[in-house]
Design a protein around this motif. Structure first.
Motif, PDB file in Angstrom:
ATOM      1  N   ILE A  96     -32.031 -36.362  18.895  1.00 25.36           N
ATOM      2  CA  ILE A  96     -33.468 -36.084  18.773  1.00 25.36           C
ATOM      3  C   ILE A  96     -33.697 -34.767  18.036  1.00 25.36           C
ATOM      4  CG2 ILE A  96     -34.117 -37.458  20.770  1.00 25.36           C
ATOM      5  CD1 ILE A  96     -34.237 -33.776  21.241  1.00 25.36           C
ATOM      6  N   HIS A 118     -29.810 -28.563  23.843  1.00 21.31           N
ATOM      7  CA  HIS A 118     -30.572 -28.001  22.722  1.00 21.31           C
ATOM      8  C   HIS A 118     -31.013 -26.592  23.116  1.00 21.31           C
ATOM      9  CE1 HIS A 118     -30.648 -32.081  21.030  1.00 21.31           C
ATOM     10  NE2 HIS A 118     -30.891 -32.466  22.268  1.00 21.31           N
ATOM     11  N   LEU A 129     -33.483 -27.616  27.153  1.00 25.82           N
ATOM     12  CA  LEU A 129     -33.666 -29.040  26.866  1.00 25.82           C
ATOM     13  C   LEU A 129     -32.320 -29.726  26.622  1.00 25.82           C
ATOM     14  CD1 LEU A 129     -35.762 -31.309  26.370  1.00 25.82           C
ATOM     15  CD2 LEU A 129     -35.608 -30.753  23.935  1.00 25.82           C
ATOM     16  N   SER A 131     -30.577 -33.869  25.942  1.00 25.77           N
ATOM     17  CA  SER A 131     -30.891 -35.272  25.624  1.00 25.77           C
ATOM     18  C   SER A 131     -29.684 -36.137  25.931  1.00 25.77           C
ATOM     19  CB  SER A 131     -31.314 -35.431  24.160  1.00 25.77           C
ATOM     20  OG  SER A 131     -30.335 -34.935  23.261  1.00 25.77           O
ATOM     21  N   MET A 189     -34.811 -37.314  28.028  1.00 32.71           N
ATOM     22  CA  MET A 189     -34.966 -35.919  27.636  1.00 32.71           C
ATOM     23  C   MET A 189     -35.259 -35.133  28.901  1.00 32.71           C
ATOM     24  SD  MET A 189     -36.999 -36.363  24.016  1.00 32.71           S
ATOM     25  CE  MET A 189     -37.223 -34.612  23.747  1.00 32.71           C
ATOM     26  N   PRO A 202     -39.961 -38.861  26.631  1.00 33.05           N
ATOM     27  CA  PRO A 202     -39.602 -38.610  25.234  1.00 33.05           C
ATOM     28  C   PRO A 202     -40.705 -38.971  24.243  1.00 33.05           C
ATOM     29  CG  PRO A 202     -37.791 -39.668  26.384  1.00 33.05           C
ATOM     30  CD  PRO A 202     -38.970 -39.730  27.298  1.00 33.05           C
TER      31      PRO A 202
END
Length: 258
Positions: A96, A118, A129, A131, A189, A202
Motif C-alpha cells: 500500500i 510503514h 502503521l 499492512s 491496515m 483500508p
C-alpha cells in the motif's frame, strides 16, 4: 515522516470474542476525528491500492471492514478487520506504500502472507502503521537463513529490509482458511504499538467508498439458508466451500480472526 494525531483515546475493543492472544481495537465512534485522520493519510504521496490489474471490487457479501456473517465459521455479527478483494489467482499484489519488510510465512488462518511496517507513517502517541496481505498463492519477499537468525537475536530490529511501493509482494491465491476455493487477497491496515493493534478500514485510507456487508443481517442458520437461495448465482463459488465444510467438519475446528 508523517506525524498523525494521537489515536489512543479514540479507539475501542473489537466487538466479539476471538482466538487471538493479542487484543485488537478499532476506531471509536468519533467520526470527526477519524475523518480528519483519514484525510491526512489520503493526501500522502505513494499511497496506492494493492491490486493494479483486474477487479478492484470488494466482496460485497463478506469482504468489507465491519460486521458480517462469517462464511467459514458461520457466525453472525462477526467483525471483519480488513477487506477482501476477489481476483484471479496469480494477480500481483503490491504494498500500500513503501515500507519495511517484517515477515512472510504461512499459517492455517492467513495462508501465505506478508507483513510490512510503514515507520514513516506514525501517530504522536507512538503507533506505527502496518499492512498485512493474506491468502497469497506465493510471496516474493522473504529473509534468508542468516537474516532470519539476525532478526531473532536482535528482537526483530535488524536487518531492516526496505520495500519499495513498485515491488510486488506476492500473488493472489487461495491459501489458508478459505480452503482453496475463493481466490482473493485479504488486506489489513493496522496501527501497532507494543501489544496493541488498532485495525482501520483500508478503503477509507484510499479515499474509496466503504459499505456494510450484505450479510450483516443474517442471525440464524435458517436466515443464512434463505440468503444463499436469494443470492445463489453470486455465491456459486462459496457453495463449493460450504459443501466441502459439510463433508469435512473437522476442517472448521479452529477459530478464524481475520
Amino acid at each position: 515522516m508523517i506525524l498523525l494525531p494521537p489515536i489512543g483515546k479514540h479507539i475501542q475493543k473489537r466487538p466479539g470474542v476471538y482466538a487471538s492472544k493479542i487484543e485488537h481495537y478499532i476506531p471509536d465512534k468519533d467520526k470527526k476525528f477519524w475523518e480528519k485522520l483519514y484525510k491526512i493519510v489520503k493526501r500522502l504521496d505513494g499511497l496506492q491500492f494493492p491490486i493494479k490489474r483486474g477487479s478492484r471490487e470488494i466482496d460485497k457479501h463478506f469482504g468489507y471492514f465491519g460486521f458480517r456473517y462469517h462464511p467459514i465459521k458461520h457466525k453472525s455479527n462477526y467483525f471483519h478487520i480488513g477487506i477482501d478483494i476477489p481476483n484471479r489467482t496469480g494477480t500481483l499484489v503490491y504494498p500500500i506504500a513503501s515500507g519495511i519488510f517484517e515477515y512472510s510465512g504461512f499459517n492455517e488462518t492467513n495462508g501465505k502472507y506478508v507483513l510490512l511496517s510503514h515507520p514513516e507513517i506514525k501517530t504522536e502517541d507512538g503507533f506505527v502503521l502496518y499492512s498485512l496481505y493474506m491468502h497469497l498463492s506465493k510471496f516474493t519477499v522473504k529473509f534468508n537463513r542468516r537474516q532470519k537468525f539476525l532478526r531473532e537475536i536482535s528482537f526483530h530490529t535488524y536487518p531492516l529490509l526496505p520495500i519499495e511501493a513498485t515491488r510486488a509482494l506476492g500473488r493472489v491465491g487461495k491459501t489458508g482458511n478459505i480452503h482453496g476455493t475463493i481466490s482473493h487477497v485479504h488486506i489489513q491496515m493496522e496501527f501497532r504499538k507494543k501489544d496493541v493493534i488498532v485495525a482501520v478500514d483500508p478503503l477509507l485510507f484510499f479515499g474509496m467508498k466503504t459499505k456494510e456487508n450484505k450479510s450483516i443481517e443474517i442471525e440464524t442458520p435458517l436466515a443464512f439458508s434463505l440468503y444463499r437461495k436469494v443470492h445463489c448465482e453470486e455465491l456459486a463459488e462459496w457453495e463449493q466451500v460450504w459443501q466441502g465444510l459439510a463433508a469435512s467438519p473437522s476442517r472448521n475446528s479452529k477459530d478464524v480472526d481475520s
